[in-house]
Design a protein around this motif. Structure first.
Motif, PDB file in Angstrom:
ATOM      1  N   GLU A   5      -9.360  76.156   7.209  1.00 50.02           N
ATOM      2  CA  GLU A   5     -10.020  76.056   8.505  1.00 50.02           C
ATOM      3  C   GLU A   5      -9.085  76.336   9.682  1.00 50.02           C
ATOM      4  O   GLU A   5      -9.499  76.906  10.691  1.00 50.02           O
ATOM      5  N   TYR A   6      -7.802  75.940   9.569  1.00 53.53           N
ATOM      6  CA  TYR A   6      -6.944  75.896  10.744  1.00 53.53           C
ATOM      7  C   TYR A   6      -5.663  76.732  10.698  1.00 53.53           C
ATOM      8  O   TYR A   6      -5.071  76.964  11.740  1.00 53.53           O
ATOM      9  N   ALA A   7      -5.201  77.142   9.543  1.00 48.21           N
ATOM     10  CA  ALA A   7      -3.854  77.730   9.434  1.00 48.21           C
ATOM     11  C   ALA A   7      -3.648  78.982  10.280  1.00 48.21           C
ATOM     12  O   ALA A   7      -2.535  79.256  10.711  1.00 48.21           O
ATOM     13  N   ARG A  10       7.631  65.028  14.567  1.00 50.65           N
ATOM     14  CA  ARG A  10       7.587  63.601  14.238  1.00 50.65           C
ATOM     15  C   ARG A  10       6.485  63.267  13.243  1.00 50.65           C
ATOM     16  O   ARG A  10       6.328  62.117  12.855  1.00 50.65           O
ATOM     17  N   LEU A  11       5.703  64.269  12.861  1.00 50.66           N
ATOM     18  CA  LEU A  11       4.586  64.068  11.940  1.00 50.66           C
ATOM     19  C   LEU A  11       4.570  65.184  10.922  1.00 50.66           C
ATOM     20  O   LEU A  11       4.561  66.363  11.282  1.00 50.66           O
ATOM     21  N   VAL A  12       4.589  64.800   9.637  1.00 50.21           N
ATOM     22  CA  VAL A  12       4.435  65.755   8.544  1.00 50.21           C
ATOM     23  C   VAL A  12       3.246  65.301   7.727  1.00 50.21           C
ATOM     24  O   VAL A  12       3.140  64.133   7.343  1.00 50.21           O
ATOM     25  N   ILE A  13       2.351  66.235   7.460  1.00 56.00           N
ATOM     26  CA  ILE A  13       1.136  65.973   6.696  1.00 56.00           C
ATOM     27  C   ILE A  13       1.214  66.816   5.431  1.00 56.00           C
ATOM     28  O   ILE A  13       1.439  68.029   5.510  1.00 56.00           O
ATOM     29  N   ALA A  14       1.047  66.182   4.282  1.00 55.18           N
ATOM     30  CA  ALA A  14       1.122  66.902   3.011  1.00 55.18           C
ATOM     31  C   ALA A  14       0.293  66.168   1.960  1.00 55.18           C
ATOM     32  O   ALA A  14      -0.090  65.015   2.152  1.00 55.18           O
ATOM     33  N   GLU A  15       0.080  66.855   0.864  1.00 51.10           N
ATOM     34  CA  GLU A  15      -0.636  66.236  -0.259  1.00 51.10           C
ATOM     35  C   GLU A  15       0.187  65.113  -0.866  1.00 51.10           C
ATOM     36  O   GLU A  15      -0.357  64.083  -1.261  1.00 51.10           O
ATOM     37  N   SER A  16       1.495  65.310  -0.930  1.00 50.76           N
ATOM     38  CA  SER A  16       2.394  64.278  -1.448  1.00 50.76           C
ATOM     39  C   SER A  16       3.801  64.560  -0.946  1.00 50.76           C
ATOM     40  O   SER A  16       4.105  65.659  -0.496  1.00 50.76           O
ATOM     41  N   PHE A  17       4.629  63.510  -1.036  1.00 50.31           N
ATOM     42  CA  PHE A  17       6.022  63.595  -0.608  1.00 50.31           C
ATOM     43  C   PHE A  17       6.913  63.070  -1.718  1.00 50.31           C
ATOM     44  O   PHE A  17       6.517  62.177  -2.468  1.00 50.31           O
ATOM     45  N   ALA A  18       8.132  63.584  -1.768  1.00 46.63           N
ATOM     46  CA  ALA A  18       9.135  62.967  -2.634  1.00 46.63           C
ATOM     47  C   ALA A  18       9.356  61.543  -2.129  1.00 46.63           C
ATOM     48  O   ALA A  18       9.373  61.304  -0.915  1.00 46.63           O
ATOM     49  N   ARG A  19       9.492  60.601  -3.028  1.00 45.07           N
ATOM     50  CA  ARG A  19       9.537  59.174  -2.685  1.00 45.07           C
ATOM     51  C   ARG A  19      10.626  58.847  -1.668  1.00 45.07           C
ATOM     52  O   ARG A  19      10.383  58.168  -0.672  1.00 45.07           O
ATOM     53  N   ALA A  61      -8.411  67.863   1.129  1.00 48.27           N
ATOM     54  CA  ALA A  61      -8.266  67.816   2.587  1.00 48.27           C
ATOM     55  C   ALA A  61      -7.191  68.791   3.059  1.00 48.27           C
ATOM     56  O   ALA A  61      -7.370  69.488   4.068  1.00 48.27           O
ATOM     57  N   ILE A  62      -6.081  68.839   2.325  1.00 49.69           N
ATOM     58  CA  ILE A  62      -5.005  69.785   2.682  1.00 49.69           C
ATOM     59  C   ILE A  62      -5.517  71.216   2.556  1.00 49.69           C
ATOM     60  O   ILE A  62      -5.291  72.059   3.439  1.00 49.69           O
ATOM     61  N   LEU A  68       6.509  59.834  10.987  1.00 47.47           N
ATOM     62  CA  LEU A  68       5.288  59.583  10.239  1.00 47.47           C
ATOM     63  C   LEU A  68       5.056  60.655   9.187  1.00 47.47           C
ATOM     64  O   LEU A  68       5.047  61.851   9.493  1.00 47.47           O
ATOM     65  N   ALA A  69       4.863  60.214   7.948  1.00 46.08           N
ATOM     66  CA  ALA A  69       4.505  61.082   6.829  1.00 46.08           C
ATOM     67  C   ALA A  69       3.101  60.670   6.389  1.00 46.08           C
ATOM     68  O   ALA A  69       2.897  59.540   5.953  1.00 46.08           O
ATOM     69  N   VAL A  70       2.157  61.580   6.527  1.00 44.02           N
ATOM     70  CA  VAL A  70       0.760  61.294   6.189  1.00 44.02           C
ATOM     71  C   VAL A  70       0.385  62.066   4.933  1.00 44.02           C
ATOM     72  O   VAL A  70       0.483  63.294   4.910  1.00 44.02           O
ATOM     73  N   GLU A  71      -0.049  61.329   3.915  1.00 40.70           N
ATOM     74  CA  GLU A  71      -0.536  61.948   2.684  1.00 40.70           C
ATOM     75  C   GLU A  71      -2.052  62.055   2.739  1.00 40.70           C
ATOM     76  O   GLU A  71      -2.742  61.096   3.074  1.00 40.70           O
ATOM     77  N   LEU A  72      -2.540  63.258   2.412  1.00 41.83           N
ATOM     78  CA  LEU A  72      -3.975  63.495   2.336  1.00 41.83           C
ATOM     79  C   LEU A  72      -4.300  64.081   0.971  1.00 41.83           C
ATOM     80  O   LEU A  72      -3.454  64.754   0.364  1.00 41.83           O
TER      81      LEU A  72
END
Length: 174
Positions: free
Chosen positions: A121-123, A85-94, A114-115, A106-110
């Motif tokens: 740190e975490y992968a 339910r959550l995708v975090i990325a530098e950017s998304f297609a519009r 940060a990405i 939820l799509a969170v852009e960072l």
């Protein structure tokens, strides 16, 4: 409102397109659950095996331009059918970005830095992430480290997510 968090699946590649998220041959499906076994079936990523790597993950962290390609709503559906339910990325297609919110996901852009830090740190560790929609903060933790990362969320997108998607939002307003 849905929760937005859980174990993180790191997909270390930019430009993951909607054909890789859910192949076009499954677009005749009208039930979200029917898409579940085919998520990332065609994703070309070294060492990634969908039926081994997807189960147990509720969050994706990826690189830039996630969800590029066609405008299919089936891509967020396939994610949701798999509990993501959550995708975090530098950017998304519009269009993909808006389809996520329309589906109550939820799509969170960072920022790129940060990405990059999340991957470094975490992968390669068991990582959990959770988004606090009201505060616009992403909490990331492992057994021995935790941090909060602020993100920006447009008010309309926040309203869609809090309502559970477009249909619920529209029904509540009209």
């Amino acid at each position: 409102m849905k929760s937005f968090g859980g174990s993180v699946l790191f997909l270390n590649r930019p430009d993951i397109n909607t054909d890789e998220i859910i192949p076009a041959k499954y677009l005749t499906e009208i039930e979200r659950e029917a898409l579940k076994p085919y998520l990332f079936e065609d994703l070309n990523l070294d060492g990634f095996v969908p039926n081994r790597d997807i189960p147990g993950h509720e969050v994706i962290v990826s690189r830039a331009n996630f969800g590029c390609g066609s405008s299919r709503e089936h891509a967020p559906w396939a994610l949701e059918a798999n509990g993501i339910r959550l995708v975090i990325a530098e950017s998304f297609a519009r269009i993909f970005h808006q389809n996520m919110f329309n589906c109550g996901l939820l799509a969170v852009e960072l920022p790129a830095e940060a990405i990059e830090r999340l991957f470094k740190e975490y992968a390669h560790r068991a990582t959990v992430a959770a988004a606090d929609v009201a505060r616009s903060v992403l909490a990331v933790r492992t057994d021995d480290h935790a941090e909060e990362i602020p993100f920006t969320l447009a008010e309309f997108d926040r309203a869609l997510v809090e309502a559970g998607g477009w249909l619920e939002y529209a029904n509540a307003r009209y």
